[in-house]
Design a protein around this motif. Structure first.
Motif, PDB file in Angstrom:
ATOM      1  N   ALA A  95       6.259  74.732 -58.939  1.00 36.05           N
ATOM      2  CA  ALA A  95       7.538  74.694 -58.231  1.00 36.05           C
ATOM      3  C   ALA A  95       8.701  74.996 -59.176  1.00 36.05           C
ATOM      4  CB  ALA A  95       7.730  73.331 -57.574  1.00 36.05           C
ATOM      5  N   LEU A  96       8.639  74.466 -60.397  1.00 36.33           N
ATOM      6  CA  LEU A  96       9.688  74.728 -61.373  1.00 36.33           C
ATOM      7  C   LEU A  96       9.670  76.194 -61.816  1.00 36.33           C
ATOM      8  CD1 LEU A  96       9.494  71.494 -63.548  1.00 36.33           C
ATOM      9  CD2 LEU A  96      11.308  72.153 -61.960  1.00 36.33           C
ATOM     10  N   ALA A  97       8.476  76.770 -61.925  1.00 34.63           N
ATOM     11  CA  ALA A  97       8.367  78.189 -62.266  1.00 34.63           C
ATOM     12  C   ALA A  97       9.005  79.047 -61.176  1.00 34.63           C
ATOM     13  CB  ALA A  97       6.900  78.568 -62.458  1.00 34.63           C
ATOM     14  N   GLU A  98       8.784  78.662 -59.925  1.00 31.64           N
ATOM     15  CA  GLU A  98       9.371  79.397 -58.805  1.00 31.64           C
ATOM     16  C   GLU A  98      10.889  79.245 -58.766  1.00 31.64           C
ATOM     17  OE1 GLU A  98       5.765  79.466 -55.559  1.00 31.64           O
ATOM     18  OE2 GLU A  98       6.980  77.648 -55.705  1.00 31.64           O
ATOM     19  N   GLU A  99      11.397  78.091 -59.196  1.00 35.91           N
ATOM     20  CA  GLU A  99      12.844  77.903 -59.265  1.00 35.91           C
ATOM     21  C   GLU A  99      13.468  78.849 -60.287  1.00 35.91           C
ATOM     22  OE1 GLU A  99      14.003  73.892 -59.967  1.00 35.91           O
ATOM     23  OE2 GLU A  99      12.933  73.092 -58.220  1.00 35.91           O
ATOM     24  N   LEU A 100      12.794  79.025 -61.416  1.00 36.59           N
ATOM     25  CA  LEU A 100      13.302  79.946 -62.444  1.00 36.59           C
ATOM     26  C   LEU A 100      13.295  81.381 -61.927  1.00 36.59           C
ATOM     27  CD1 LEU A 100      11.653  78.576 -65.716  1.00 36.59           C
ATOM     28  CD2 LEU A 100      14.033  78.357 -64.997  1.00 36.59           C
ATOM     29  N   ALA A 103      16.149  81.875 -59.679  1.00 41.13           N
ATOM     30  CA  ALA A 103      17.429  81.887 -60.383  1.00 41.13           C
ATOM     31  C   ALA A 103      17.660  83.181 -61.154  1.00 41.13           C
ATOM     32  CB  ALA A 103      17.517  80.692 -61.331  1.00 41.13           C
ATOM     33  N   TYR A 104      16.564  83.856 -61.527  1.00 40.20           N
ATOM     34  CA  TYR A 104      16.675  85.103 -62.298  1.00 40.20           C
ATOM     35  C   TYR A 104      15.836  86.198 -61.626  1.00 40.20           C
ATOM     36  CZ  TYR A 104      18.431  81.950 -65.938  1.00 40.20           C
ATOM     37  OH  TYR A 104      19.142  81.004 -66.642  1.00 40.20           O
ATOM     38  N   PRO A 105      16.243  86.620 -60.436  1.00 43.54           N
ATOM     39  CA  PRO A 105      15.451  87.639 -59.720  1.00 43.54           C
ATOM     40  C   PRO A 105      15.380  88.959 -60.491  1.00 43.54           C
ATOM     41  CG  PRO A 105      17.627  87.347 -58.715  1.00 43.54           C
ATOM     42  CD  PRO A 105      17.468  86.241 -59.718  1.00 43.54           C
TER      43      PRO A 105
END
Length: 375
Positions: A95-100, A103-105
């Motif tokens: 989930a944290l990896a997906e948040e990053l 945030a940086y598409p």
């Protein structure tokens, strides 16, 4: 710029006329010599360029700073502004990896592990993977050494899990800590990697504990009782370090035979029920004995003895009643199969202990403490 990328680049260079003649005379031997010579030349040139003594060992650094200081975002921004070409960024959860990635598409790509939504054989892969059976080569794409046709999973071409590893232009690949333990060929094909960034502590991922009955061990250890010092008992009963090492190697061979037996007959498309049936045979006995003997041999000469092994008790349900059973508890370190020599590691951890991380990640790890108060 690191050795594996430079080596691969050198190996792709066109062969000279002399090299082609050498290959024609003795292809295999000549190829090995040429590659070795080019690697030596590459290492020498990089060391001269950057002032390194050697490139056998890449940097291993721990950055320790108070929580909330912005270590993660600072690291991401710095990497994106650098000349690094490919970086793996490990986070505590997917989930944290997906948040990053959100945030940086276009700059950060999140890669998930297998799950029900992206793998049609998820349950089979999970069951087999827990026993150490190679998942991709068993359930995704089975290739026969005798030249027979390759068997693929029916969903191979449209598999959501496999699709993550194709067409990855992003500089940073974000994924969970669990990938540190995997020698994942699909991920490795996206490298080589200029840097591995590990965000937060990985103690829970790298360490583990098993427990089992003393009856699974050799007869000299079956009467162990709570509080016994296993190392002292082993020496008192005539065991030597060489004896333990020999027993360890025997257990490892037995474990590999169990693994081969369990995996025989598995193939892409096999039902999870059949996989479970094949795995019913107890293959944990050899694995537990191997863990026990490996730790005992490794800690044999330590002043404090084999502290990672203790004899205790555990409540166990027997015929509907709970009873305390004597158990052997073994704590062990898992290998970080995802890391490679020649690829630097940066660990970001607010509470990271340098000695613990040297034991878990690399004895060469250096600590850098940022003295700053949280905003």
């Amino acid at each position: 710029e690191f050795i594996e990328r430079e080596q691969k680049s050198a190996e792709r260079d066109a062969l000279t006329t002399e090299e082609k003649v050498a290959l024609a005379l003795d292809a295999e031997k000549a190829t090995e010599k040429l590659i070795a010579a080019r690697r030596r030349k590459t290492i020498k040139s990089i060391c001269k360029k950057y002032g390194f003594k050697n490139l056998i060992h890449a940097p291993r650094d721990l950055v320790k700073a108070t929580p909330g200081l912005g270590k993660t975002r600072t690291a991401i921004s710095t990497i994106l502004d650098s000349e690094l070409e490919r970086v793996l960024f490990y986070t505590p959860t997917t989930a944290l990896a997906e948040e990053l990635a959100a945030a940086y598409p276009g700059q950060v790509k999140a890669i998930k592990g297998r799950c029900e939504s992206n793998c049609s054989q998820y349950l089979s892969c999970q069951l087999a993977g827990e026993r150490g059976i190679p998942v991709f080569n068993t359930f995704c794409k089975l290739e026969f050494e005798d030249g027979r046709e390759t068997i693929k999973c029916l969903d191979y071409e449209r598999c959501g899990y496999l699709a993550q590893f194709s067409d990855v232009p992003e500089k940073i690949i974000a994924l969970s800590h669990e990938y540190l333990r995997l020698d994942n060929g699909l991920l490795r094909n996206l490298g080589p990697f200029d840097l591995h960034v590990i965000d937060e502590s990985i103690i829970s991922v790298v360490t583990g504990t098993i427990n089992f009955q003393p009856a699974m061990l050799p007869v000299d250890f079956r009467d162990l009782q709570q509080g016994d010092n296993v190392l002292e008992q082993a020496k008192a009963r005539g065991w030597t370090k060489d004896d333990v090492a020999g027993y360890r190697d025997m257990c490892f061979s037995e474990m590999q035979r169990d693994l081969l037996s369990a995996s025989r007959g598995m193939y892409p498309g096999i039902s999870s029920a059949k996989v479970l049936e094949k795995l019913k045979a107890d293959t944990t006995g050899a694995t537990h004995r191997w863990r026990f003997s490996s730790v005992l041999a490794r800690q044999w000469d330590l002043p404090k003895g084999a502290e990672a092994i203790r004899i205790g008790t555990k409540p166990v349900a027997v015929d509907g009643k709970t009873e305390l059973q004597t158990r052997v508890f073994v704590s062990f370190k898992r290998e970080l199969a995802g890391l490679r020599e020649g690829e630097p590691v940066l660990l970001l951890d607010a509470d990271g202990d340098i000695e613990v991380n040297r034991a878990l990640v690399s004895e060469r790890m250096q600590e850098h403490v940022i003295e700053a108060a949280r905003n």
